[in-house]
Design a protein around this motif. Sequence first.
Motif, PDB file in Angstrom:
ATOM      1  N   VAL A   1      -5.832  -0.970   4.120  1.00 26.36           N
ATOM      2  CA  VAL A   1      -4.318  -1.126   4.346  1.00 26.36           C
ATOM      3  C   VAL A   1      -3.622   0.326   4.415  1.00 26.36           C
ATOM      4  O   VAL A   1      -4.051   1.286   3.408  1.00 26.36           O
ATOM      5  CB  VAL A   1      -3.758  -1.701   2.949  1.00 26.36           C
ATOM      6  CG1 VAL A   1      -2.219  -1.888   3.433  1.00 26.36           C
ATOM      7  CG2 VAL A   1      -4.254  -3.050   2.868  1.00 26.36           C
ATOM      8  N   PRO A   2      -2.833   0.489   5.460  1.00 28.20           N
ATOM      9  CA  PRO A   2      -2.297   2.011   5.519  1.00 28.20           C
ATOM     10  C   PRO A   2      -1.276   2.225   4.414  1.00 28.20           C
ATOM     11  O   PRO A   2      -0.570   1.624   4.151  1.00 28.20           O
ATOM     12  CB  PRO A   2      -1.315   1.946   6.585  1.00 28.20           C
ATOM     13  CG  PRO A   2      -2.216   0.886   7.646  1.00 28.20           C
ATOM     14  CD  PRO A   2      -2.469   0.017   6.727  1.00 28.20           C
ATOM     15  N   ALA A   3      -1.364   3.550   3.790  1.00 27.06           N
ATOM     16  CA  ALA A   3      -0.830   3.526   2.478  1.00 27.06           C
ATOM     17  C   ALA A   3       0.074   5.028   2.174  1.00 27.06           C
ATOM     18  O   ALA A   3       0.598   5.345   1.431  1.00 27.06           O
ATOM     19  CB  ALA A   3      -1.757   3.845   1.332  1.00 27.06           C
ATOM     20  N   ASP A   4       0.187   5.634   3.360  1.00 33.17           N
ATOM     21  CA  ASP A   4       1.118   6.600   3.719  1.00 33.17           C
ATOM     22  C   ASP A   4       2.438   6.491   3.439  1.00 33.17           C
ATOM     23  O   ASP A   4       3.419   7.235   3.163  1.00 33.17           O
ATOM     24  CB  ASP A   4       0.874   7.422   4.891  1.00 33.17           C
ATOM     25  CG  ASP A   4      -0.344   8.411   4.871  1.00 33.17           C
ATOM     26  OD1 ASP A   4      -0.948   8.381   3.730  1.00 33.17           O
ATOM     27  OD2 ASP A   4      -0.465   9.336   5.497  1.00 33.17           O
ATOM     28  N   HIS A   5       2.848   4.932   4.076  1.00 30.39           N
ATOM     29  CA  HIS A   5       4.323   4.424   3.777  1.00 30.39           C
ATOM     30  C   HIS A   5       4.119   3.334   2.831  1.00 30.39           C
ATOM     31  O   HIS A   5       3.632   2.209   3.239  1.00 30.39           O
ATOM     32  CB  HIS A   5       4.717   4.267   5.379  1.00 30.39           C
ATOM     33  CG  HIS A   5       4.574   5.078   6.231  1.00 30.39           C
ATOM     34  ND1 HIS A   5       5.724   6.167   5.912  1.00 30.39           N
ATOM     35  CD2 HIS A   5       3.936   5.531   7.069  1.00 30.39           C
ATOM     36  CE1 HIS A   5       5.638   7.150   7.011  1.00 30.39           C
ATOM     37  NE2 HIS A   5       4.487   6.865   7.684  1.00 30.39           N
ATOM     38  N   LYS A   6       4.678   3.383   1.534  1.00 30.82           N
ATOM     39  CA  LYS A   6       4.407   2.363   0.740  1.00 30.82           C
ATOM     40  C   LYS A   6       5.007   1.169   1.179  1.00 30.82           C
ATOM     41  O   LYS A   6       4.502  -0.028   0.659  1.00 30.82           O
ATOM     42  CB  LYS A   6       5.101   2.772  -0.603  1.00 30.82           C
ATOM     43  CG  LYS A   6       4.115   4.057  -1.279  1.00 30.82           C
ATOM     44  CD  LYS A   6       5.071   4.522  -2.783  1.00 30.82           C
ATOM     45  CE  LYS A   6       4.320   5.789  -3.334  1.00 30.82           C
ATOM     46  NZ  LYS A   6       4.903   5.954  -4.440  1.00 30.82           N
ATOM     47  N   TRP A   7       6.221   1.145   1.802  1.00 26.23           N
ATOM     48  CA  TRP A   7       6.958   0.106   2.477  1.00 26.23           C
ATOM     49  C   TRP A   7       6.092  -0.700   3.366  1.00 26.23           C
ATOM     50  O   TRP A   7       6.177  -2.068   3.178  1.00 26.23           O
ATOM     51  CB  TRP A   7       8.269   0.470   2.739  1.00 26.23           C
ATOM     52  CG  TRP A   7       8.276   1.363   3.630  1.00 26.23           C
ATOM     53  CD1 TRP A   7       8.660   2.790   3.314  1.00 26.23           C
ATOM     54  CD2 TRP A   7       8.187   1.454   5.221  1.00 26.23           C
ATOM     55  NE1 TRP A   7       8.443   3.629   4.464  1.00 26.23           N
ATOM     56  CE2 TRP A   7       8.304   2.917   5.647  1.00 26.23           C
ATOM     57  CE3 TRP A   7       7.835   0.445   6.225  1.00 26.23           C
ATOM     58  CZ2 TRP A   7       8.001   3.135   6.821  1.00 26.23           C
ATOM     59  CZ3 TRP A   7       7.525   0.902   7.518  1.00 26.23           C
ATOM     60  CH2 TRP A   7       7.572   2.282   7.953  1.00 26.23           C
ATOM     61  N   PHE A   8       5.274  -0.254   4.052  1.00 23.45           N
ATOM     62  CA  PHE A   8       4.440  -0.961   4.790  1.00 23.45           C
ATOM     63  C   PHE A   8       3.208  -1.375   4.167  1.00 23.45           C
ATOM     64  O   PHE A   8       2.780  -2.642   4.564  1.00 23.45           O
ATOM     65  CB  PHE A   8       3.878  -0.042   5.998  1.00 23.45           C
ATOM     66  CG  PHE A   8       3.249  -0.638   7.003  1.00 23.45           C
ATOM     67  CD1 PHE A   8       3.681  -1.733   7.986  1.00 23.45           C
ATOM     68  CD2 PHE A   8       1.767  -0.512   7.298  1.00 23.45           C
ATOM     69  CE1 PHE A   8       2.978  -2.226   8.951  1.00 23.45           C
ATOM     70  CE2 PHE A   8       0.981  -1.286   8.186  1.00 23.45           C
ATOM     71  CZ  PHE A   8       1.649  -2.109   9.046  1.00 23.45           C
ATOM     72  N   THR A   9       2.649  -0.860   3.481  1.00 21.56           N
ATOM     73  CA  THR A   9       1.438  -1.089   2.543  1.00 21.56           C
ATOM     74  C   THR A   9       1.857  -2.612   1.744  1.00 21.56           C
ATOM     75  O   THR A   9       1.070  -3.636   1.725  1.00 21.56           O
ATOM     76  CB  THR A   9       1.154  -0.154   1.258  1.00 21.56           C
ATOM     77  OG1 THR A   9       1.016   1.041   1.927  1.00 21.56           O
ATOM     78  CG2 THR A   9       0.048  -0.649   0.351  1.00 21.56           C
ATOM     79  N   ARG A  10       2.948  -2.570   1.457  1.00 21.56           N
ATOM     80  CA  ARG A  10       3.474  -3.961   0.703  1.00 21.56           C
ATOM     81  C   ARG A  10       3.678  -5.018   1.461  1.00 21.56           C
ATOM     82  O   ARG A  10       3.261  -6.124   1.208  1.00 21.56           O
ATOM     83  CB  ARG A  10       4.753  -3.633  -0.046  1.00 21.56           C
ATOM     84  CG  ARG A  10       4.712  -2.671  -1.243  1.00 21.56           C
ATOM     85  CD  ARG A  10       5.819  -1.821  -1.576  1.00 21.56           C
ATOM     86  NE  ARG A  10       5.802  -0.815  -2.464  1.00 21.56           N
ATOM     87  CZ  ARG A  10       6.867   0.088  -3.037  1.00 21.56           C
ATOM     88  NH1 ARG A  10       8.168   0.156  -2.318  1.00 21.56           N
ATOM     89  NH2 ARG A  10       6.407   0.998  -3.799  1.00 21.56           N
ATOM     90  N   VAL A  11       4.082  -4.804   2.726  1.00 24.37           N
ATOM     91  CA  VAL A  11       4.331  -5.924   3.848  1.00 24.37           C
ATOM     92  C   VAL A  11       2.755  -6.326   4.279  1.00 24.37           C
ATOM     93  O   VAL A  11       2.528  -7.496   4.118  1.00 24.37           O
ATOM     94  CB  VAL A  11       5.005  -5.356   4.978  1.00 24.37           C
ATOM     95  CG1 VAL A  11       4.680  -6.145   6.112  1.00 24.37           C
ATOM     96  CG2 VAL A  11       6.210  -4.994   4.870  1.00 24.37           C
ATOM     97  N   VAL A  12       2.002  -5.484   4.224  1.00 22.24           N
ATOM     98  CA  VAL A  12       0.510  -6.018   4.577  1.00 22.24           C
ATOM     99  C   VAL A  12       0.011  -6.890   3.396  1.00 22.24           C
ATOM    100  O   VAL A  12      -0.747  -7.759   3.688  1.00 22.24           O
ATOM    101  CB  VAL A  12      -0.276  -4.878   4.875  1.00 22.24           C
ATOM    102  CG1 VAL A  12      -1.777  -5.273   5.245  1.00 22.24           C
ATOM    103  CG2 VAL A  12       0.062  -3.934   6.079  1.00 22.24           C
ATOM    104  N   VAL A  13       0.064  -6.556   2.062  1.00 20.19           N
ATOM    105  CA  VAL A  13      -0.588  -7.181   1.257  1.00 20.19           C
ATOM    106  C   VAL A  13       0.137  -8.378   0.936  1.00 20.19           C
ATOM    107  O   VAL A  13      -0.631  -9.482   0.722  1.00 20.19           O
ATOM    108  CB  VAL A  13      -0.471  -6.153  -0.364  1.00 20.19           C
ATOM    109  CG1 VAL A  13      -1.022  -6.802  -1.524  1.00 20.19           C
ATOM    110  CG2 VAL A  13      -1.449  -4.931  -0.114  1.00 20.19           C
TER     111      VAL A  13
END
Length: 292
Positions: free
Chosen positions: A243-255
């Motif tokens: 999961v891409p984690a440089d942008h926390k808000w995108f990490t949360r969407v993926v999970v």
Amino acid sequence: MKPSEYAKRFRVMDGPNFRLKDFDPAETLGLKSKEHAQETLDHGIARLCDLQEKLFAQDRWAILVVLQAMDAAGKDGTIKHVMSGVNPQGCSVNSFKEPSSEELNHDYLWRAAHALPERGRIGIFNRSYYEEVLVVRVHPEILSRERLPADLVSGKIWQERFEDIKAFERYLGRNGIVVLKFFLNVSKKEQKRRFLERLDLPEKNWKFSASDVLERQHWDEYMTAYEEMIRNTSTKRAPWYVVPADHKWFTRVVVAEALVHALNKLDLSFPQVDDEKRKDLKKARIILRDEK
């Protein structure tokens, strides 16, 4: 893009040919900002809440979420935000730190087995048994503390542990525990920025440890260990999501979307009551109706 695509794009489908460099830590699949992603995340959380209620009521399946990452990748925040709509009674979180003396007197999977979620619940491992092929591999001196017989510590030990872990997860799957594994893939540059933020902001000082910087010096070794781990343990039954984690808000969407997808596949529903139960309900209704 359909919400389910946000997770599908980062699921490792071909473990043996996996290469970490093929996954960009800064990818957002077109989402521009936290505000842009919030609607998708809110929708995912709402669906997760509904599915978790059915999971709990049906009481047949369990979900095990494994989170692995370098320091400051956002594991705690991911748990906080993605699980914000879930009934706390149906969720548990276990953080695996340095093993205790009791845990070192057992095999390395022992403490994980004790923390597995019950049927109907979602269990989250913040770090996990995978530490045994990550930090222990980067710091082999830790292996000596596990007091294994010398004959069992060979050059094959990491491959043997990969095989043991796959067998363990296969066993869990055959017993109704769905395993979802997430590697939060943060870049070295972004980790540095977050470390400096923790140092600069007094309210974040508590999050920082001097050992974090020491571990950072082993970055390349950790990346090699993560790549080998994912290559050898991502299976159809228990896949890894990088999961891409440089942008926390995108990490949360993926999970969130990966969880929703996994729960949807279980065809969950509220239990149907039998005739005997219906009779009991009818009696209860009469008692309540006639109550003075």
